[in-house]
Design an enzyme around this catalytic site. Structure first.
Site, PDB file in Angstrom:
ATOM      1  N   GLY A  14      -2.156   3.183   8.990  1.00  0.00           N
ATOM      2  CA  GLY A  14      -2.035   2.177  10.031  1.00  0.00           C
ATOM      3  C   GLY A  14      -3.354   1.673  10.586  1.00  0.00           C
ATOM      4  CG  ASN A  16      -4.987  -3.679   7.753  1.00  0.00           C
ATOM      5  OD1 ASN A  16      -5.777  -4.597   7.975  1.00  0.00           O
ATOM      6  ND2 ASN A  16      -4.998  -2.973   6.630  1.00  0.00           N
ATOM      7  NE  ARG A  66      14.719  -1.797  -3.011  1.00  0.00           N
ATOM      8  CZ  ARG A  66      13.671  -1.002  -3.219  1.00  0.00           C
ATOM      9  NH1 ARG A  66      12.765  -0.840  -2.283  1.00  0.00           N
ATOM     10  NH2 ARG A  66      13.537  -0.363  -4.353  1.00  0.00           N
ATOM     11  CG  MET A  91       3.009   1.960   1.010  1.00  0.00           C
ATOM     12  SD  MET A  91       2.081   0.694   0.110  1.00  0.00           S
ATOM     13  CE  MET A  91       1.960   1.491  -1.489  1.00  0.00           C
ATOM     14  CG  LEU A  94      10.199  -5.852   2.246  1.00  0.00           C
ATOM     15  CD1 LEU A  94       9.454  -6.926   3.018  1.00  0.00           C
ATOM     16  CD2 LEU A  94      10.928  -4.922   3.202  1.00  0.00           C
ATOM     17  CG  ASN A 108       1.989  -7.942   2.669  1.00  0.00           C
ATOM     18  OD1 ASN A 108       1.884  -6.855   3.244  1.00  0.00           O
ATOM     19  ND2 ASN A 108       1.725  -8.079   1.374  1.00  0.00           N
ATOM     20  CG  HIS A 110      -2.162  -7.758  -2.003  1.00  0.00           C
ATOM     21  ND1 HIS A 110      -1.487  -6.612  -2.379  1.00  0.00           N
ATOM     22  CD2 HIS A 110      -2.878  -8.149  -3.080  1.00  0.00           C
ATOM     23  CE1 HIS A 110      -1.780  -6.335  -3.640  1.00  0.00           C
ATOM     24  NE2 HIS A 110      -2.623  -7.250  -4.086  1.00  0.00           N
ATOM     25  CD  GLU A 175      -7.198  -4.519   3.658  1.00  0.00           C
ATOM     26  OE1 GLU A 175      -6.168  -4.169   4.252  1.00  0.00           O
ATOM     27  OE2 GLU A 175      -7.570  -4.004   2.585  1.00  0.00           O
TER      28      GLU A 175
HETATM   29  C1  GRF Z   1      -4.350  -1.853   3.151  1.00  0.00           C
HETATM   30  O1  GRF Z   1      -5.309  -1.835   2.126  1.00  0.00           O
HETATM   31  C2  GRF Z   1      -3.475  -3.056   2.989  1.00  0.00           C
HETATM   32  O2  GRF Z   1      -4.149  -4.156   2.470  1.00  0.00           O
HETATM   33  C3  GRF Z   1      -2.455  -2.576   2.006  1.00  0.00           C
HETATM   34  O3  GRF Z   1      -2.212  -1.243   2.363  1.00  0.00           O
HETATM   35  C4  GRF Z   1      -3.346  -0.706   3.025  1.00  0.00           C
HETATM   36  C5  GRF Z   1      -2.891  -0.199   4.347  1.00  0.00           C
HETATM   37  O4  GRF Z   1      -3.872   0.511   5.027  1.00  0.00           O
HETATM   38  N1  GRF Z   1      -1.306  -3.432   2.020  1.00  0.00           N
HETATM   39  P1  GRF Z   1      -3.658   0.889   6.549  1.00  0.00           P
HETATM   40  O5  GRF Z   1      -2.359   1.694   6.635  1.00  0.00           O
HETATM   41  O6  GRF Z   1      -3.574  -0.391   7.334  1.00  0.00           O
HETATM   42  O7  GRF Z   1      -4.855   1.706   6.917  1.00  0.00           O
END
Ligand code: GRF
Length: 201
Positions: A14, A16, A66, A91, A94, A108, A110, A175
């Site tokens: 988490g 991000n 799901r 992860m 969907l 999202n 990526h 990010e």
């Molecule tokens: C990040 O690299 C994001 O781009 C990808 O999963 C990772 C998540 O990292 N989708 P975090 O849980 O936000 O540290």
């Protein structure tokens, strides 16, 4: 200012999510984070959300199929009056159910310069391909994994001697800046989707 009620869906550490929560604390930020939903009770992000005083709800995806998981998540989103959803390391693939419910209201992040390197292990694949640049993308979510109208991207160099871990760390720094920027664009209405095209302003 009325802030857009936003939820963040996580499965892991988490970082991000934490960057979004921190950005949203600014009085003039156009979104507020009202809920964090995790697909796993073990996700490290749950404690971070609680420390930031954001309500966090953890599901154990192993107890659902799901669509069952998505219906349960959707019920929590509705209950919290959520208007916008950010996937941040969620992860679970969907199904059309959740994607349809949140079409053009779910974004999202990526770790690649999409459309290059959809899927997993993007950093290793970029190094192996001899790329000079790598990066990250925030996009609206569509049914095909890592597809959808692109809101914002950031780039970093791939340097000699990079390992996937070193490169991932360099991308992650970006990010944490890109996602708050992209969420602000969407929440403020500066970026929206018409058909499959991004419209600005
Ligand atoms: C990040 O690299 C994001 O781009 C990808 O999963 C990772 C998540 O990292 N989708 P975090 O849980 O936000 O540290």
């Amino acid at each position: 200012m009325k802030k857009v009620r936003t939820a963040i869906l996580i499965s892991g550490g988490g970082s991000n999510m934490a960057a979004l929560i921190a950005a949203a604390k600014a009085p003039d930020y156009p979104a507020e984070v009202v809920l964090v939903v995790s697909s796993s009770p073990e996700a490290g992000g749950i404690a971070k959300a609680e420390a930031a005083e954001v309500p966090a709800f953890a599901f154990d995806h192993r107890q659902y199929d799901r669509e069952g998981l998505e219906r349960a998540v959707d019920a929590e989103l509705e209950k919290a009056g959520v208007e916008l959803v950010c996937l941040a390391g969620w992860m679970r693939l969907l199904s059309p159910y959740l994607i349809g419910r949140w079409r053009n209201r779910m974004i999202n992040i990526h770790p690649s310069i999409l459309p290059a390197y959809k899927g997993l292990h993007t950093h290793r694949r970029a190094i192996e391909a001899g790329e000079q640049e790598h990066g990250c993308t925030v996009h609206f979510v569509r049914q095909e994994m890592d597809e959808g109208p692109i809101i914002a991207q950031a780039r970093v160099p791939v340097l000699p001697g990079d390992t996937p871990e070193i490169l991932a760390a360099r991308v992650l720094v970006e990010e944490h800046k890109l996602y708050p920027h992209a969420l602000a664009l969407v929440a403020s209405g500066q970026v929206r989707v018409e058909g499959e095209k991004i419209v600005k302003g």
